[in-house]
Each structure stands twice: as structure tokens, then as C-alpha cells.
Design an enzyme around this catalytic site. Structure first.
Site, PDB file in Angstrom:
ATOM      1  N   CYS A   1       0.946  -1.264  -0.081  1.00  0.00           N
ATOM      2  CA  CYS A   1      -0.010   0.012   0.120  1.00  0.00           C
ATOM      3  C   CYS A   1       0.916   1.235   0.139  1.00  0.00           C
ATOM      4  O   CYS A   1       1.777   1.559  -0.990  1.00  0.00           O
ATOM      5  CB  CYS A   1      -0.895   0.026   1.325  1.00  0.00           C
TER       6      CYS A   1
ATOM      7  N   GLU B   1      -2.432  -9.121   3.124  1.00  0.00           N
ATOM      8  CA  GLU B   1      -2.805  -9.345   4.590  1.00  0.00           C
ATOM      9  C   GLU B   1      -4.173  -9.416   4.885  1.00  0.00           C
ATOM     10  O   GLU B   1      -4.778 -10.045   5.953  1.00  0.00           O
ATOM     11  CB  GLU B   1      -2.052  -8.804   5.800  1.00  0.00           C
TER      12      GLU B   1
ATOM     13  N   HIS C   1      -3.910  -4.697   0.072  1.00  0.00           N
ATOM     14  CA  HIS C   1      -3.379  -5.218   1.214  1.00  0.00           C
ATOM     15  C   HIS C   1      -3.279  -7.036   1.069  1.00  0.00           C
ATOM     16  O   HIS C   1      -4.511  -7.486   1.361  1.00  0.00           O
ATOM     17  CB  HIS C   1      -4.290  -4.850   2.363  1.00  0.00           C
TER      18      HIS C   1
END
Length: 195
Positions: A76, A179, A177
Site C-alpha cells: 500500500c 494480509e 493489502h
């Protein structure tokens, strides 16, 4: 083992939770000497690129990052820090990958920030090995990396095409993202740990 650059501008909890789920060992990089302990480096990031760059400069880690020959992944805002310049705060960034970070067109019919799931078209690249074309990833950003075929390794579209992933040498970046992107995101993190 992955070293996470800890400079006060990253959502580290989500990232460490994902790495724990994947049984990937990690630790924090707080100073220059810490880089030696890790085989892979992640630069996380949320918020304002200009402010994040200032925080990174304050840590004294910029030159150490630029000198890395190990695999480095920016996530990001961490990806945006790898670029030359951001329109967010008219900020000079690390200029590792010579592309610019721009604001989405406010005059268009799109909402800013770009937030939520979006399809990504990955190119044949080891970071995206096994990731299906048009796989969905989770994005939260108002600024995007201009598309450049030399460095683009994954493309998404929001009003216009933009780079969802970039690479130059050992430096990689993803705008989404991983994650927070379920199975596809975990695959990207797993692939990065094996580069």
C-alpha cells in the site's frame, strides 16, 4: 525470515497476524543493523505518503532500504514509498522505481478513496505464481501508481487502469493489502517469502 520495517506508519498487526497464520517467521526492523538478521524485507504502510516518507526519513533507514539486495516488498503506502514522487503532499519519495503516485481523478464518476475488493490481472511473475487472473484483492487508497509496462506486474482498474503490483530488480510493491485479501493475498505473501 521476514523483517518488517517498523517506522510508525504501518498496519503491522494485520500483517503479523497473516504471517503467523502462514507460519512465516518475522521480526521488526527498528535500526540499520537489524536488516542483517532477515532474508526478506517488508515495508508496510497506511495513511499519507508524504507523512510516511517523513517518518521513514526520521528513522534513518532510507539509505539502508535503497541499498538492499534482498527481496523487498512494499505494501500500500509502502509500495508508494518505492516510487519517485507522490501528489499526496507533493512528496519526494525513495525513487527506487521511477514511476509516480497520483490522485484518482476527482472529476470522474468514481468514489475516492477506492475501497474494497477489486479484480487484479497479474503478469507472469514469481510474486503472483499460482494467483488466478482476475483474482480479487482488498484495496484502500486514494492515490495510485501510474501504469508503466516496464515495471507493472499486476494491473487493476478503477476509473482507469493502474498498477496493482510493480517490480524493479529485487524491489516489489503491491497496492492492495495481501494480509486482508484472503487466500489470494496469503498466496502472495507465501510467494514473497520464497523469492
Amino acid at each position: 525470515m521476514i523483517g518488517i520495517v517498523n517506522y510508525g506508519a504501518g498496519n503491522i498487526f494485520s500483517l503479523t497476524s497473516a504471517l503467523q497464520r502462514l507460519n512465516i517467521q518475522y521480526g521488526m526492523i527498528n535500526e540499520k543493523a537489524d536488516f542483517d538478521q532477515y532474508s526478506h524485507i517488508i515495508i508496510p504502510g497506511v495513511g499519507h505518503a508524504g507523512a510516511a516518507m517523513k517518518k521513514l526519513e526520521d528513522t534513518g533507514l532510507v539509505e539502508a532500504i535503497k541499498a538492499q539486495t534482498k527481496p523487498v516488498l512494499g505494501i500500500c503506502v509502502g509500495m508508494q514509498l518505492l516510487t519517485e514522487h507522490s501528489e499526496e503532499g507533493d512528496a519526494k519519495l525513495m525513487n527506487i522505481i521511477p514511476v509516480k503516485t497520483r490522485l484518482f481523478d476527482k472529476a470522474g464518476q468514481i468514489k475516492i478513496p477506492h475501497m474494497g475488493w477489486n479484480n487484479v490481472s497479474p503478469k507472469n511473475n514469481n510474486l503472483f505464481e499460482g494467483v488466478e487472473d482476475q483474482a480479487q484483492f482488498y484495496f484502500v487508497h486514494s492515490y495510485f501508481i501510474e501504469y508503466n509496462p516496464t515495471f507493472d506486474i499486476a494491473t487493476a482498474e478503477y476509473g482507469a487502469p493502474f498498477s496493482a503490483g510493480i517490480q524493479k530488480d529485487n524491489f516489489y510493491g503491491v497496492q492492495f493489502h495481501p494480509e486482508k485479501s484472503g487466500v489470494a493475498g496469503e498466496l502472495v505473501l507465501k510467494n514473497f517469502s520464497k523469492i
